[in-house]
Design a protein around this motif. Structure first.
Motif, PDB file in Angstrom:
ATOM      1  N   LYS A 110       0.815  -1.212   0.000  1.00 27.52           N
ATOM      2  CA  LYS A 110       0.000   0.000   0.000  1.00 27.52           C
ATOM      3  C   LYS A 110       0.852   1.267   0.000  1.00 27.52           C
ATOM      4  O   LYS A 110       0.561   2.222  -0.732  1.00 27.52           O
ATOM      5  CB  LYS A 110      -0.929  -0.005   1.215  1.00 27.52           C
ATOM      6  N   HIS A 111       1.899   1.288   0.823  1.00 27.85           N
ATOM      7  CA  HIS A 111       2.674   2.517   1.007  1.00 27.85           C
ATOM      8  C   HIS A 111       3.833   2.652   0.024  1.00 27.85           C
ATOM      9  O   HIS A 111       4.408   3.742  -0.107  1.00 27.85           O
ATOM     10  CB  HIS A 111       3.215   2.588   2.437  1.00 27.85           C
ATOM     11  N   PHE A 112       4.214   1.578  -0.639  1.00 28.15           N
ATOM     12  CA  PHE A 112       5.314   1.635  -1.614  1.00 28.15           C
ATOM     13  C   PHE A 112       4.833   1.060  -2.939  1.00 28.15           C
ATOM     14  O   PHE A 112       5.505   0.246  -3.555  1.00 28.15           O
ATOM     15  CB  PHE A 112       6.525   0.862  -1.090  1.00 28.15           C
ATOM     16  N   ILE A 113       3.641   1.525  -3.348  1.00 30.31           N
ATOM     17  CA  ILE A 113       3.011   0.963  -4.532  1.00 30.31           C
ATOM     18  C   ILE A 113       3.836   1.208  -5.795  1.00 30.31           C
ATOM     19  O   ILE A 113       3.830   0.408  -6.731  1.00 30.31           O
ATOM     20  CB  ILE A 113       1.574   1.536  -4.686  1.00 30.31           C
ATOM     21  N   ASP A 114       4.566   2.313  -5.820  1.00 30.12           N
ATOM     22  CA  ASP A 114       5.365   2.637  -7.001  1.00 30.12           C
ATOM     23  C   ASP A 114       6.820   2.199  -6.873  1.00 30.12           C
ATOM     24  O   ASP A 114       7.603   2.407  -7.802  1.00 30.12           O
ATOM     25  CB  ASP A 114       5.318   4.145  -7.265  1.00 30.12           C
TER      26      ASP A 114
END
Length: 443
Positions: A378-382
């Motif tokens: 969720k927090h490092f989707i990219d």
């Protein structure tokens, strides 16, 4: 900002070393003893093998999740690091408090005692006199080797992992030879052991416990070369090897002893080898189990020390434990502390109950550890990830839900042990805040 001690470690473990750590961390003494316990909770050889296959597939799903976590955060400390980053320092501390201070040294004390018992039996020494000194001597020797760095520990670990695989091969060959082609009866229903569905479900916990230990490689991730590629490969290769070994060994037990004989056995590996080679066979497998348990102790000490060292560097344990030797790049103080505490538990004989109390806590840690994968996604989707667990989010959900169900079943079956496990975790909360207050006061 939290100190990131992984940058100070030297990456000296290749894929072979890492795979041997996975195999050696999982295969300890359990596969030589636990199948008899599991057999008593099943009604046939087919049910027994089904449990081991299902437990292996479930664990493999967890291993794939750990492969992504390790490739995302290839640092020493494993689950402690994931919990610390995703949920904060307190949850990370509670895991470290339970594992590095209780479960790891308790496991080392228990397995080192088992090593000494089997070695004394094989050498004809009086167990009452020599078991504890030999067990403590093994712990001191392992700590001493690891003080010279991860390469020295890896060489020792590789040797003992190969020896334990030889012991596994002897069991498999002996069971198949004793069956003499009559392998069908090994899977038949055993009417002497009718069991309830609850007992069958509860039998999955010792199976999962025997499959545990794959996370040690993530504890040592800061010392793996090219970790984004090596960690997933080593975890997958090592765990596939373990599942194949476990299923073949259980089939060998059933083929050589039968379901009833396996259920009645207190030492199935020794009984199987004794039927094949007499007392000489029992002595040989005793030496094999001693090698297997010694290798496990080596990995548990090395992995547990990295968790302690990371906690020390973060200031939630003794700062001295967070130091690395500049020459060997080994957490020498953390190794000495963990080994010393394990030796104390060995001599006191208080480790068995501690392990019973922390088994549920260990698997709760696995549930929350894999739960951090959802947070990272969720927090490092990219953020580019060199490895991603397949069938996300299905595999992590299957692992988390199934293991949580097994934990609940275990709590219903043994509420005292489960309650003590949760109490030990809860006691970490005042310890954490007390440590923070003491640290600020010193500063």
């Amino acid at each position: 900002m939290l100190t990131e001690p992984a940058n100070a470690y030297a990456r000296r473990l290749n894929t072979w070393d890492a795979a041997m750590i996975v195999i050696g961390g999982v295969i300890g003494a359990g596969i030589f003893l636990t199948p008899a316990t599991v057999a008593r909770s099943t009604s046939s050889g087919a049910e027994l093998l089904l449990l081991w296959v299902f437990g292996g597939l479930l664990t493999f799903a967890g291993v794939l999740c750990y492969a992504e976590l390790g490739s995302r955060r290839p640092q020493a400390g494993g689950i402690y690091v994931y919990l610390r980053e995703a949920f904060g320092l307190l949850p990370g501390f509670l895991f470290g408090w339970t594992m590095a201070l209780i479960n790891y040294p308790g496991s080392v004390a228990a397995v080192a005692t088992m090593f000494a018992d089997y070695l004394c039996t094989a050498l004809g020494l009086a167990p009452l006199i020599y078991v504890k000194p030999v067990a403590v001597g093994a712990i001191v020797f392992i700590v001493g080797i690891n003080l010279f760095g991860i390469r020295a520990g890896a060489w020792m670990q590789n040797i003992f992992t190969v020896l334990k695989l030889v012991a596994v091969a002897l069991l498999v060959i002996s069971g198949l030879v004793l069956a003499r082609g009559q392998l069908g009866p090994a899977l038949a229903v055993d009417t002497t052991y009718p069991v309830s569905s609850w007992a069958f479900a509860g039998a999955l916990l010792p199976v999962l416990f025997t499959y545990g230990g794959f996370h040690y490689l993530n504890d040592l991730a800061g010392e793996v070369r090219n970790p984004q590629r090596t960690l997933p490969r080593a975890l997958a290769l090592g765990m596939v090897g373990v599942v194949v070994c476990y299923v073949l060994v259980n089939y060998a037990y059933l083929a050589g002893l039968g379901h009833a004989g396996l259920s009645a056995s207190e030492a199935p590996a020794a009984d199987l080898m004794r039927r094949m080679f007499g007392d000489t066979g029992a002595t040989v497998i005793a030496i094999g189990i001693a090698c297997s348990t010694f290798g496990y102790c080596s990995i548990a000490i090395a992995g547990g020390a990295r968790v302690l060292q990371t906690m020390g560097a973060d200031g939630v344990f003794f700062r001295a434990a967070g130091r690395l030797d500049p020459r060997t790049r080994a957490p020498q103080i953390a190794l000495a502390l963990l080994g010393g505490w394990a030796a104390v538990l060995t001599y006191s004989g208080s480790f068995n109950q501690l392990l019973n109390y922390t088994t549920v806590g260990e698997w709760v840690g696995h549930v929350f550890g894999i739960g951090t994968l959802f947070w990272y996604r969720k927090h490092f989707i990219d953020q580019p990830a060199p490895y991603r667990v397949p069938f996300y989010p299905l595999l992590p959900l299957i692992f988390v839900i199934t293991v949580f169900g097994v934990i609940v079943a275990s709590a219903v079956h043994a509420p005292g042990d489960a309650g003590m496990s949760l109490l030990i975790i809860a006691l970490g909360v005042p310890v954490y805040y007390g440590w923070q207050w003491w640290s600020r006061k010193r500063a």
